[in-house]
Design an enzyme around this catalytic site. Structure first.
Site, PDB file in Angstrom:
ATOM      1  N   HIS A 104     -18.221   4.069   8.445  1.00 38.30           N
ATOM      2  CA  HIS A 104     -19.283   4.273   8.070  1.00 38.30           C
ATOM      3  C   HIS A 104     -20.447   3.680   8.843  1.00 38.30           C
ATOM      4  O   HIS A 104     -19.990   2.496   9.608  1.00 38.30           O
ATOM      5  CB  HIS A 104     -19.371   3.562   6.699  1.00 38.30           C
ATOM      6  CG  HIS A 104     -20.516   3.763   5.579  1.00 38.30           C
ATOM      7  ND1 HIS A 104     -21.787   2.938   5.755  1.00 38.30           N
ATOM      8  CD2 HIS A 104     -20.554   4.429   4.585  1.00 38.30           C
ATOM      9  CE1 HIS A 104     -22.477   3.162   5.018  1.00 38.30           C
ATOM     10  NE2 HIS A 104     -21.982   4.300   4.292  1.00 38.30           N
ATOM     11  N   ASP A 147     -12.551  -2.386   6.009  1.00 39.11           N
ATOM     12  CA  ASP A 147     -13.665  -1.903   5.334  1.00 39.11           C
ATOM     13  C   ASP A 147     -12.972  -1.201   4.006  1.00 39.11           C
ATOM     14  O   ASP A 147     -12.489  -0.167   4.030  1.00 39.11           O
ATOM     15  CB  ASP A 147     -14.606  -1.113   5.731  1.00 39.11           C
ATOM     16  CG  ASP A 147     -15.490  -0.651   5.096  1.00 39.11           C
ATOM     17  OD1 ASP A 147     -15.522  -0.537   3.697  1.00 39.11           O
ATOM     18  OD2 ASP A 147     -16.286   0.382   5.523  1.00 39.11           O
ATOM     19  N   GLN A 183     -13.953   2.102   0.013  1.00 35.36           N
ATOM     20  CA  GLN A 183     -13.490   3.554  -0.487  1.00 35.36           C
ATOM     21  C   GLN A 183     -11.843   3.409  -1.120  1.00 35.36           C
ATOM     22  O   GLN A 183     -11.287   4.254  -1.388  1.00 35.36           O
ATOM     23  CB  GLN A 183     -13.616   4.613   0.607  1.00 35.36           C
ATOM     24  CG  GLN A 183     -15.122   4.786   0.926  1.00 35.36           C
ATOM     25  CD  GLN A 183     -15.770   5.644  -0.262  1.00 35.36           C
ATOM     26  OE1 GLN A 183     -15.364   6.082  -1.207  1.00 35.36           O
ATOM     27  NE2 GLN A 183     -16.824   5.576  -0.380  1.00 35.36           N
ATOM     28  N   LYS A 220     -18.494   0.418  -6.283  1.00 30.58           N
ATOM     29  CA  LYS A 220     -17.904   1.423  -6.091  1.00 30.58           C
ATOM     30  C   LYS A 220     -16.335   1.181  -6.907  1.00 30.58           C
ATOM     31  O   LYS A 220     -15.528   2.017  -6.674  1.00 30.58           O
ATOM     32  CB  LYS A 220     -17.630   1.602  -4.580  1.00 30.58           C
ATOM     33  CG  LYS A 220     -18.870   2.054  -3.898  1.00 30.58           C
ATOM     34  CD  LYS A 220     -18.437   2.406  -2.246  1.00 30.58           C
ATOM     35  CE  LYS A 220     -19.693   2.677  -1.620  1.00 30.58           C
ATOM     36  NZ  LYS A 220     -20.106   3.837  -1.355  1.00 30.58           N
ATOM     37  N   CYS A 250     -23.630   9.013   5.751  1.00 29.14           N
ATOM     38  CA  CYS A 250     -23.640   7.524   6.823  1.00 29.14           C
ATOM     39  C   CYS A 250     -22.518   7.587   7.840  1.00 29.14           C
ATOM     40  O   CYS A 250     -22.031   6.325   8.017  1.00 29.14           O
ATOM     41  CB  CYS A 250     -23.702   6.473   5.724  1.00 29.14           C
ATOM     42  SG  CYS A 250     -25.090   6.348   4.697  1.00 29.14           S
TER      43      CYS A 250
HETATM   44  N1  PMP Z   1     -18.207   1.731   3.958  1.00 25.82           N
HETATM   45  C1  PMP Z   1     -17.822   2.589   3.591  1.00 25.82           C
HETATM   46  C2  PMP Z   1     -16.343   3.292   3.942  1.00 25.82           C
HETATM   47  C3  PMP Z   1     -18.639   3.243   2.433  1.00 25.82           C
HETATM   48  O1  PMP Z   1     -18.079   4.480   1.753  1.00 25.82           O
HETATM   49  C4  PMP Z   1     -19.986   2.614   2.196  1.00 25.82           C
HETATM   50  C5  PMP Z   1     -20.422   3.100   1.280  1.00 25.82           C
HETATM   51  N2  PMP Z   1     -20.986   4.437   0.972  1.00 25.82           N
HETATM   52  C6  PMP Z   1     -20.209   1.407   2.643  1.00 25.82           C
HETATM   53  C7  PMP Z   1     -19.380   0.768   3.840  1.00 25.82           C
HETATM   54  C8  PMP Z   1     -21.214   0.642   2.563  1.00 25.82           C
HETATM   55  O2  PMP Z   1     -21.308   0.300   1.270  1.00 25.82           O
HETATM   56  P1  PMP Z   1     -22.685  -0.528   0.449  1.00 25.82           P
HETATM   57  O3  PMP Z   1     -23.651   0.549   0.727  1.00 25.82           O
HETATM   58  O4  PMP Z   1     -22.157  -0.779  -0.942  1.00 25.82           O
HETATM   59  O5  PMP Z   1     -22.817  -1.890   1.282  1.00 25.82           O
END
Ligand code: PMP
Length: 413
Positions: A130, A207, A210, A233, A370
């Protein structure tokens, strides 16, 4: 397994009753919420925890001598204990509250990265990260002279062991890797990556944005040096998340933000800082959301493993039924996946598919998710993404299939 088996492994109707938003309708159409990868809905225990806190227990924490402040402090610190239990941290103080995954990664990049990276050092990322796990590393690399190297993704959506092992070397200082991909669903072999990274003297940041909603994550078992995730999440409120870090690493890192609560002694001649967790929690924290986040984690943990079996069933069912739609291409076919399906429907633009599904009451995500570098590597401009949670049902998947068939015919595909 057929549709009727669903209720035997997991009482989805009972669970859905915990989420009032799931009974919303748009006109006559009941909502089908398949955008769980972006954010999941909140059970009543979380909504009630927020409301109860503001009705009965709000005060600023840590500094108060009065009872309300003591109560709020105790509830906030209990939430931290719940986070620690949820990821099996060795010590509760290894769990720092942040605004979420993004802030947690920025904290490590700015604090650990700026202090430890030098010219010639390498940060190893993967092509499926991401943006939140790419850009902070690019920034700190630019400032320190370190460089970013990238593990490519195979057509199946997996990282190939032969390839990522080759890229690890004595120059690697840190590996930052998604536990599960928000686009492909791939669950990465984090334990093996940690073992190999440690063998060359590198640290690993996982990270877990997910993964935490889908299966138990154990930082000790993974051997993670840092692990980050967002409350929203994993059934908690927005605006709060976690940075887990091994105590000795965190205590050796310089503060990220400075202000009240994180200092021992302030003098115009100099300031000394507290140890973790306060060292990284400058200012009044997000008390209410931390408390509700703790409730969410207990709620999720209690639903395992039935929820996991139900989600696996949904993923299999959706993969099979979507895969049978002529012209539909599933992107990400790894052996181990969280319940996320990215796809393209013929030549139809993902945005058109998403807009038409919305007209049928079905919420999905479309676009680059993203993950622009991944889109580039896959040679696509974007995808449609249906991502499931344990409150979804096979009937909802049937509605998705019917809608997609209708859209396909409308576009003459
Ligand atoms: N890493 C991953 C794998 C994600 O899916 C996301 C959110 N889509 C993020 C980071 C960023 O998370 P947040 O917007 O809650 O900070």
């Amino acid at each position: 397994m057929d549709a009727f088996d669903e209720s035997r492994v997991f009482d989805v109707a009972r669970v859905r009753a915990d989420f009032p938003i799931l009974s919303r309708c748009f006109g006559k159409l009941p909502l089908v919420y398949f955008d769980n990868g972006a954010s999941v809905q909140k059970p009543m225990v979380v909504v009630e925890a927020l409301s109860r806190y503001y009705r009965e227990a709000h005060a600023n924490i840590h500094r108060g001598v009065h009872r309300l402040s003591e109560e709020a402090t105790a509830a906030f610190e209990e939430a931290r204990r719940r986070v620690g239990r949820f990821i099996n941290a060795r010590e509760t103080r290894e769990c720092i509250f942040t605004r979420g995954t993004t802030e947690s990664i920025n904290l490590v990049a700015a604090s650990w990265g700026a202090e430890n990276l030098r010219a010639g050092d390498e940060i190893l990322l993967t092509e499926m990260e991401h943006h939140a796990n790419i850009v902070p590393w690019q920034q700190v690399a630019a400032r320190t002279g370190a460089s970013v190297r990238v593990v490519p993704v195979a057509p199946s959506g997996e990282l190939q062991a032969g390839v990522w092992r080759e890229l690890l070397s004595s120059r690697t200082r840190l590996v930052a890797v998604a536990h599960a991909s928000n686009v492909l669903g791939t669950i990465n072999p984090v334990r093996e990556i940690v073992e190999a990274a440690h063998a060359v003297g590198a640290l690993v940041l996982v990270d877990a944005a997910q993964s935490v909603a889908h299966f138990p994550v154990d930082v000790q078992e993974l051997g993670a040096d840092f692990l980050v995730f967002s409350s929203h999440k994993v059934f908690g409120p927005t605006g709060i998340g976690v940075l887990f870090g091994r105590a000795e690493l965190l205590n050796a890192m310089p503060p990220y933000q400075c202000g009240g609560d994180m200092v021992l002694e302030v003098d115009f001649e100099g300031t000394t800082f507290r140890e973790i967790p306060e060292r990284f929690e400058a200012g009044t924290p997000n008390i209410a959301d931390a408390i509700a986040f703790g409730e969410a984690l207990d709620y999720v943990a209690a639903l395992h493993p039935g929820a996991r079996a139900h989600e696996a069933f949904l993923l299999d069912e959706a993969t099979r039924r979507l895969g049978a739609i002529p012209g539909l291409r599933i992107i990400g076919t790894a052996g181990q996946k969280v319940p996320v399906i990215s796809f393209l429907l013929g030549d139809i633009h993902p945005l058109d598919v998403g807009t038409m599904l919305d007209a049928d009451g079905i919420a999905v995500r479309t676009g680059h998710h993203c993950a622009m570098p991944l889109m580039k590597a896959l040679g696509v401009r974007g995808t449609v993404r249906a991502s499931f949670a344990f409150y979804n049902t096979v009937e909802e998947i049937s509605r998705l299939v019917v809608s997609l068939e209708r859209i396909r015919k409308m576009f003459g595909q």
